[in-house]
Write a protein that holds these residues in place. Structure first.
Motif, short mmCIF file in Angstrom:
data_model
loop_
_atom_site.label_atom_id
_atom_site.label_comp_id
_atom_site.label_asym_id
_atom_site.label_seq_id
_atom_site.Cartn_x
_atom_site.Cartn_y
_atom_site.Cartn_z
N THR A 60 0.36 4.27 -27.75
CA THR A 60 -0.76 2.34 -28.25
C THR A 60 -1.13 2.49 -26.14
OG1 THR A 60 1.03 1.79 -29.27
CG2 THR A 60 -0.59 0.52 -28.27
N TYR A 61 -0.51 2.32 -25.49
CA TYR A 61 -0.21 2.63 -23.76
C TYR A 61 -0.26 2.94 -23.28
CZ TYR A 61 0.26 -2.19 -25.75
OH TYR A 61 0.47 -3.43 -26.56
N GLY A 62 -0.05 4.64 -23.12
CA GLY A 62 -0.30 5.43 -22.65
C GLY A 62 -1.03 5.84 -21.58
N LYS A 63 -2.18 6.14 -22.07
CA LYS A 63 -4.14 6.41 -21.16
C LYS A 63 -3.63 5.70 -20.06
CE LYS A 63 -8.41 7.26 -21.99
NZ LYS A 63 -9.70 7.24 -22.32
N GLY A 64 -3.48 4.05 -20.55
CA GLY A 64 -3.81 2.75 -19.28
C GLY A 64 -2.73 3.39 -18.09
N TRP A 65 -1.64 3.35 -18.49
CA TRP A 65 -0.06 3.62 -17.98
C TRP A 65 -0.37 4.96 -17.13
CZ3 TRP A 65 3.94 3.25 -21.46
CH2 TRP A 65 4.29 1.41 -22.53
N SER A 66 -1.11 5.77 -17.43
CA SER A 66 -0.71 6.84 -16.74
C SER A 66 -2.33 7.43 -15.73
CB SER A 66 -1.28 8.46 -17.97
OG SER A 66 -1.86 9.55 -17.44
N ALA A 67 -3.37 6.32 -15.89
CA ALA A 67 -3.98 6.08 -15.40
C ALA A 67 -3.60 5.28 -13.73
CB ALA A 67 -5.85 5.44 -15.78
N ARG A 68 -2.68 3.74 -14.11
CA ARG A 68 -2.36 3.54 -13.42
C ARG A 68 -1.74 4.17 -12.49
NH1 ARG A 68 0.46 -2.58 -14.18
NH2 ARG A 68 1.93 -2.59 -11.97
N VAL A 69 -0.57 5.04 -12.61
CA VAL A 69 0.52 5.68 -11.89
C VAL A 69 -0.46 6.05 -11.10
CG1 VAL A 69 2.28 7.20 -11.91
CG2 VAL A 69 2.41 5.63 -13.92
N ALA A 70 -1.27 7.21 -11.30
CA ALA A 70 -2.23 8.13 -10.50
C ALA A 70 -2.92 7.35 -9.40
CB ALA A 70 -3.52 8.62 -11.62
N LYS A 71 -3.75 5.90 -9.95
CA LYS A 71 -4.02 5.03 -9.12
C LYS A 71 -2.86 4.69 -7.91
CE LYS A 71 -4.64 0.73 -9.22
NZ LYS A 71 -5.06 -0.34 -9.55
N ILE A 72 -1.33 4.39 -8.62
CA ILE A 72 -0.68 4.20 -7.27
C ILE A 72 -0.10 4.73 -6.28
CG2 ILE A 72 1.93 3.22 -7.02
CD1 ILE A 72 -0.76 0.69 -7.83
N GLU A 73 0.15 6.28 -6.76
CA GLU A 73 0.07 7.17 -6.08
C GLU A 73 -0.58 7.37 -5.17
OE1 GLU A 73 0.17 11.71 -5.86
OE2 GLU A 73 1.34 11.19 -7.95
N ALA A 74 -1.94 7.21 -5.74
CA ALA A 74 -2.90 8.03 -4.05
C ALA A 74 -3.09 6.84 -3.15
CB ALA A 74 -3.95 8.35 -5.07
N LYS A 75 -2.70 5.55 -3.99
CA LYS A 75 -2.92 4.73 -2.61
C LYS A 75 -1.19 4.47 -1.77
CE LYS A 75 -5.81 1.39 -5.13
NZ LYS A 75 -7.63 1.08 -4.15
N ALA A 76 -0.37 4.63 -2.49
CA ALA A 76 0.77 4.89 -1.78
C ALA A 76 1.17 5.88 -1.06
CB ALA A 76 2.28 5.48 -2.45
N GLU A 127 -7.13 12.77 -13.29
CA GLU A 127 -6.89 11.49 -12.50
C GLU A 127 -6.44 11.36 -11.46
OE1 GLU A 127 -5.00 8.91 -16.94
OE2 GLU A 127 -3.80 10.50 -15.80
N ARG A 128 -5.68 11.78 -10.90
CA ARG A 128 -4.93 12.10 -9.69
C ARG A 128 -6.13 12.87 -8.87
NH1 ARG A 128 -2.13 15.74 -8.87
NH2 ARG A 128 -1.26 14.82 -6.81
N ALA A 129 -6.92 13.67 -9.43
CA ALA A 129 -8.26 14.28 -8.29
C ALA A 129 -8.63 12.95 -8.27
CB ALA A 129 -8.50 15.02 -9.01
N GLU A 130 -9.44 11.35 -9.62
CA GLU A 130 -10.29 10.64 -9.42
C GLU A 130 -10.00 9.65 -8.87
OE1 GLU A 130 -10.62 9.88 -12.76
OE2 GLU A 130 -12.56 11.86 -13.64
N ALA A 131 -8.47 9.86 -8.59
CA ALA A 131 -8.08 8.72 -7.57
C ALA A 131 -7.27 8.84 -6.33
CB ALA A 131 -6.06 8.30 -9.03
N TYR A 132 -6.87 10.29 -6.10
CA TYR A 132 -7.18 10.26 -4.52
C TYR A 132 -8.64 10.46 -3.57
CZ TYR A 132 -1.96 12.01 -4.45
OH TYR A 132 -0.76 11.72 -4.10
N ARG A 133 -9.73 10.28 -4.92
CA ARG A 133 -10.91 9.91 -4.39
C ARG A 133 -11.24 9.55 -3.85
NH1 ARG A 133 -12.40 15.08 -2.30
NH2 ARG A 133 -12.71 16.88 -4.41
N ALA A 134 -10.75 8.18 -4.46
CA ALA A 134 -10.86 6.91 -4.36
C ALA A 134 -10.95 6.12 -3.23
CB ALA A 134 -10.80 5.62 -6.10
N ALA A 135 -9.09 6.32 -2.93
CA ALA A 135 -8.19 6.32 -1.96
C ALA A 135 -8.60 6.32 -0.17
CB ALA A 135 -7.08 6.61 -2.87
N GLY A 136 -9.64 7.75 -0.94
CA GLY A 136 -9.91 8.28 0.64
C GLY A 136 -11.31 7.53 0.83
N ARG A 137 -11.69 7.00 -0.05
CA ARG A 137 -12.96 6.33 0.77
C ARG A 137 -13.01 5.51 1.47
NH1 ARG A 137 -14.16 6.76 -5.09
NH2 ARG A 137 -15.16 8.59 -5.62
#
Length: 263
Positions: free
Chosen positions: A153-169, A253-263
């Motif tokens: 039920t929540y996996g897609k959102g959770w996965s995107a969140r973890v990718a974003k947190i990894e990149a921002k961290a 997801e990780r690629a997109e998250a790291y791109r966003a974190a680098g802006r």
């Protein structure tokens, strides 16, 4: 390692938490911690009825939740003693799954005794935690989430969140390192993740075609094939293909998250 990181980490976490949710299928929204157990109060700003059954969840304000996050999550993981980036990865995990679990996984990746309690040994091991440890912690967090019954039920959102947190961290850690071009490093990680995405997608498609008996596989069937064996092989092939598709989506997801974190 500074208390000044708390406001930034909290801001990042709250961006993922959102407002009030009273979804009945989320165990965290019930005061009893299980679907249908207790009262459906919901979750707001990441503060759940399961964790805080006596709070008036619906009427919480941001001013109400800041001290809760500080005392119940940040202080419990020893956030002030963790390196930049590793503090965010541990803190956001704690908010989602509890400080004890988050800290045990954090301790595991830094080689400290995984007792879920912060102390001098944990602080000593955490002192050198960097990009490798951040990625390892996020991987363990995602693995735990995938084991939960409500992952579908929540996996897609959770996965995107973890990718974003990894990149921002990772970005937070790199920017604290003198002489490091954080933007270039983040872009490089994004490039590699994109390449991995393409490789996994191609491999998954090829295996799916082969498992389905598609043309061009180069494999000749026996004159009298064992249908049971062929069926098992086809199913296993399709399972592997599906797993590769999931991994490809994760890398995207990780690629997109790291791109966003680098802006």
């Amino acid at each position: 390692m500074t208390a000044a990181n708390f406001p930034e980490c909290l801001s990042i976490t709250l961006a993922s938490e959102g407002g009030l949710s009273t979804e009945r299928t989320d165990p965290g929204n019930w005061t009893g911690g299980r679907i249908g157990k207790g009262t459906l109060k919901g979750t707001k700003y990441g503060i759940s009825a399961a964790a805080f059954p006596n709070l008036d969840i619906r009427n919480l304000t941001l001013d109400d939740v800041r001290p809760i996050y500080k005392a119940k999550y940040w202080d419990q993981i020893g956030g002030d003693t963790l390196p930049p980036g590793f503090d965010l990865a541990t803190f956001d995990y704690a908010v989602n799954s509890g400080p004890a679990r988050a800290l045990r996984d954090a301790q595991t990746v830094i080689g400290a005794p995984a007792d879920g309690k912060t102390g001098p040994i944990t602080r000593l091991h955490a002192a050198t935690a960097g990009v490798k440890e951040i990625k390892a912690l996020c991987a363990r967090r995602l693995s735990f989430m995938q084991s939960l019954a409500i992952w579908k039920t929540y996996g897609k959102g959770w996965s995107a969140r973890v990718a974003k947190i990894e990149a921002k961290a990772v970005a937070m850690y790199l920017r604290a390192q003198p002489g490091v071009d954080a933007k270039a490093v983040l872009a490089d990680v994004a490039d590699k993740a994109e390449k991995t995405t393409g490789t996994l997608q191609k491999a998954g498609a090829a295996i799916a075609v082969s498992a389905s008996g598609g043309a061009g596989t180069g494999a000749a069937l026996p004159a009298e094939p064992n249908l049971l064996v062929l069926g098992v092989v086809m199913v296993l092939g399709l399972v592997v293909a599906a797993m590769l598709v999931v991994k490809a989506a994760r890398e995207k997801e990780r690629a997109e998250a790291y791109r966003a974190a680098g802006r």
